[in-house]
Design a protein around this motif. Sequence first.
Motif, mmCIF file in Angstrom:
data_model
loop_
_atom_site.group_PDB
_atom_site.id
_atom_site.type_symbol
_atom_site.label_atom_id
_atom_site.label_comp_id
_atom_site.label_asym_id
_atom_site.label_seq_id
_atom_site.Cartn_x
_atom_site.Cartn_y
_atom_site.Cartn_z
ATOM 1 N N ARG A 181 28.357 -11.639 8.919
ATOM 2 C CA ARG A 181 29.592 -11.366 8.194
ATOM 3 C C ARG A 181 29.496 -11.829 6.753
ATOM 4 N N ARG A 182 28.927 -13.002 6.564
ATOM 5 C CA ARG A 182 28.796 -13.547 5.212
ATOM 6 C C ARG A 182 27.388 -13.383 4.672
ATOM 7 N N HIS A 183 26.412 -13.658 5.503
ATOM 8 C CA HIS A 183 25.019 -13.621 5.082
ATOM 9 C C HIS A 183 24.366 -12.344 5.607
ATOM 10 N N VAL A 184 24.523 -11.301 4.871
ATOM 11 C CA VAL A 184 23.980 -9.995 5.251
ATOM 12 C C VAL A 184 22.657 -9.799 4.524
ATOM 13 N N ARG A 185 21.714 -9.165 5.197
ATOM 14 C CA ARG A 185 20.417 -8.885 4.576
ATOM 15 C C ARG A 185 20.043 -7.423 4.779
ATOM 16 N N LEU A 186 19.426 -6.871 3.754
ATOM 17 C CA LEU A 186 18.821 -5.545 3.856
ATOM 18 C C LEU A 186 17.421 -5.734 4.406
ATOM 19 N N LEU A 187 17.012 -4.871 5.313
ATOM 20 C CA LEU A 187 15.691 -4.977 5.931
ATOM 21 C C LEU A 187 14.808 -3.820 5.495
ATOM 22 N N TYR A 188 13.627 -4.162 5.039
ATOM 23 C CA TYR A 188 12.635 -3.175 4.629
ATOM 24 C C TYR A 188 11.311 -3.501 5.304
ATOM 25 N N ASP A 189 10.582 -2.481 5.707
ATOM 26 C CA ASP A 189 9.202 -2.628 6.153
ATOM 27 C C ASP A 189 8.301 -2.107 5.046
ATOM 28 N N SER A 219 0.819 -1.207 0.000
ATOM 29 C CA SER A 219 0.000 0.000 0.000
ATOM 30 C C SER A 219 0.856 1.261 0.000
ATOM 31 N N GLY A 220 2.174 1.087 0.025
ATOM 32 C CA GLY A 220 3.086 2.227 0.010
ATOM 33 C C GLY A 220 4.473 1.775 -0.380
ATOM 34 N N ASP A 221 5.394 2.709 -0.372
ATOM 35 C CA ASP A 221 6.774 2.388 -0.713
ATOM 36 C C ASP A 221 7.458 1.653 0.433
ATOM 37 N N PRO A 222 8.337 0.699 0.101
ATOM 38 C CA PRO A 222 9.128 0.050 1.142
ATOM 39 C C PRO A 222 10.003 1.068 1.874
ATOM 40 N N VAL A 223 10.143 0.884 3.175
ATOM 41 C CA VAL A 223 10.929 1.782 4.015
ATOM 42 C C VAL A 223 12.149 1.017 4.525
ATOM 43 N N PHE A 224 13.333 1.520 4.211
ATOM 44 C CA PHE A 224 14.566 0.886 4.661
ATOM 45 C C PHE A 224 14.687 1.038 6.164
ATOM 46 N N VAL A 225 14.946 -0.090 6.880
ATOM 47 C CA VAL A 225 15.071 -0.023 8.329
ATOM 48 C C VAL A 225 16.428 -0.473 8.835
ATOM 49 N N GLY A 226 17.280 -1.036 7.956
ATOM 50 C CA GLY A 226 18.617 -1.400 8.408
ATOM 51 C C GLY A 226 19.167 -2.624 7.716
ATOM 52 N N VAL A 227 20.250 -3.131 8.292
ATOM 53 C CA VAL A 227 20.901 -4.335 7.774
ATOM 54 C C VAL A 227 21.136 -5.285 8.938
ATOM 55 N N THR A 228 21.265 -6.579 8.624
ATOM 56 C CA THR A 228 21.581 -7.557 9.659
ATOM 57 C C THR A 228 23.073 -7.511 9.937
ATOM 58 N N ASN A 229 23.504 -8.181 11.004
ATOM 59 C CA ASN A 229 24.891 -8.125 11.450
ATOM 60 C C ASN A 229 25.782 -9.234 10.902
#
Length: 76
Positions: free
Chosen positions: A59-67, A47-57
């Motif tokens: 070392r190898r498997h990093v993820r971008l987090l969006y709400d 219903s709206g644009d994704p909002v960036f909330v951060g990244v996971t910690n």
Amino acid sequence: MPLLRIQLDTDPITARRVLRLHQEGGIDHESREAAREQVWRQGRTPSGDPVFVGVTNGRRHVRLLYDVEVYSDTVP
């Protein structure tokens, strides 16, 4: 409206770039669109644009987090 947390796999270099861009007030359009597409793949309607909330910690498997807000009638 309900929020859906989206996690996008990425590499540490890209995660730092996206985080820095966000901290400077910018938007990483590529990852934002990837988050939107993930919502659609899960059978929900954003219903709206994704909002960036951060990244996971990781070392190898990093993820971008969006709400992403989704319409309530599409949440199972």
